[in-house]
Design a protein around this motif. Structure first.
Motif, mmCIF file in Angstrom:
data_model
loop_
_atom_site.group_PDB
_atom_site.id
_atom_site.type_symbol
_atom_site.label_atom_id
_atom_site.label_comp_id
_atom_site.label_asym_id
_atom_site.label_seq_id
_atom_site.Cartn_x
_atom_site.Cartn_y
_atom_site.Cartn_z
ATOM 1 N N PRO A 105 0.813 -1.205 0.000
ATOM 2 C CA PRO A 105 0.000 0.000 0.000
ATOM 3 C C PRO A 105 0.855 1.268 0.000
ATOM 4 O O PRO A 105 1.948 1.290 0.556
ATOM 5 C CB PRO A 105 -0.787 -0.100 1.302
ATOM 6 C CG PRO A 105 0.110 -0.868 2.223
ATOM 7 C CD PRO A 105 0.834 -1.849 1.324
ATOM 8 N N LEU A 106 0.337 2.281 -0.627
ATOM 9 C CA LEU A 106 0.900 3.617 -0.556
ATOM 10 C C LEU A 106 -0.203 4.514 -0.027
ATOM 11 O O LEU A 106 -1.268 4.612 -0.635
ATOM 12 C CB LEU A 106 1.368 4.112 -1.924
ATOM 13 C CG LEU A 106 1.848 5.571 -1.934
ATOM 14 C CD1 LEU A 106 3.119 5.725 -1.097
ATOM 15 C CD2 LEU A 106 2.060 6.068 -3.347
ATOM 16 N N THR A 107 0.057 5.132 1.112
ATOM 17 C CA THR A 107 -0.901 6.054 1.717
ATOM 18 C C THR A 107 -0.377 7.460 1.508
ATOM 19 O O THR A 107 0.776 7.751 1.843
ATOM 20 C CB THR A 107 -1.077 5.776 3.219
ATOM 21 O OG1 THR A 107 -1.426 4.402 3.399
ATOM 22 C CG2 THR A 107 -2.158 6.663 3.825
ATOM 23 N N ILE A 108 -1.209 8.315 0.957
ATOM 24 C CA ILE A 108 -0.831 9.711 0.742
ATOM 25 C C ILE A 108 -1.728 10.576 1.620
ATOM 26 O O ILE A 108 -2.956 10.517 1.533
ATOM 27 C CB ILE A 108 -0.967 10.104 -0.738
ATOM 28 C CG1 ILE A 108 -0.057 9.214 -1.590
ATOM 29 C CG2 ILE A 108 -0.641 11.587 -0.924
ATOM 30 C CD1 ILE A 108 -0.173 9.442 -3.080
ATOM 31 N N ILE A 109 -1.063 11.352 2.493
ATOM 32 C CA ILE A 109 -1.758 12.271 3.393
ATOM 33 C C ILE A 109 -1.100 13.635 3.188
ATOM 34 O O ILE A 109 0.033 13.846 3.622
ATOM 35 C CB ILE A 109 -1.639 11.838 4.864
ATOM 36 C CG1 ILE A 109 -2.166 10.407 5.047
ATOM 37 C CG2 ILE A 109 -2.378 12.813 5.771
ATOM 38 C CD1 ILE A 109 -1.856 9.797 6.394
#
Length: 78
Positions: free
Chosen positions: A56-60
């Motif tokens: 997963p890649l989480t972008i915040i």
């Protein structure tokens, strides 16, 4: 925790770490948009264009968090 920035999680089918990230955000009451690269080719292209090749890649906001890293997620959500 409140997040002023949009949260996007790139995932794929059968990815246990993707499930961990989604469960963690849900438990924290954080709304997020899931972009499953297995179901939509445009999401796979978006992911590729970030320079990342795995999920997963989480972008915040401006933060990109690869994998399930609870400490980094907490920091970005603070």
């Amino acid at each position: 925790m409140s997040v002023n920035n949009k949260v996007v999680v790139y995932t794929s089918a059968h990815c246990p770490y993707c499930t961990q990230v989604k469960n963690y955000l849900t438990e924290k009451g954080i709304e997020f948009e899931e972009r499953n690269i297995s179901k939509d080719e445009k999401y796979a292209e978006e992911l590729w264009n970030t320079g990342v090749r795995s999920v997963p890649l989480t972008i915040i906001g401006d933060e990109k968090i690869l994998g399930f890293n609870q400490a980094q997620l907490n920091y970005a959500l603070a």
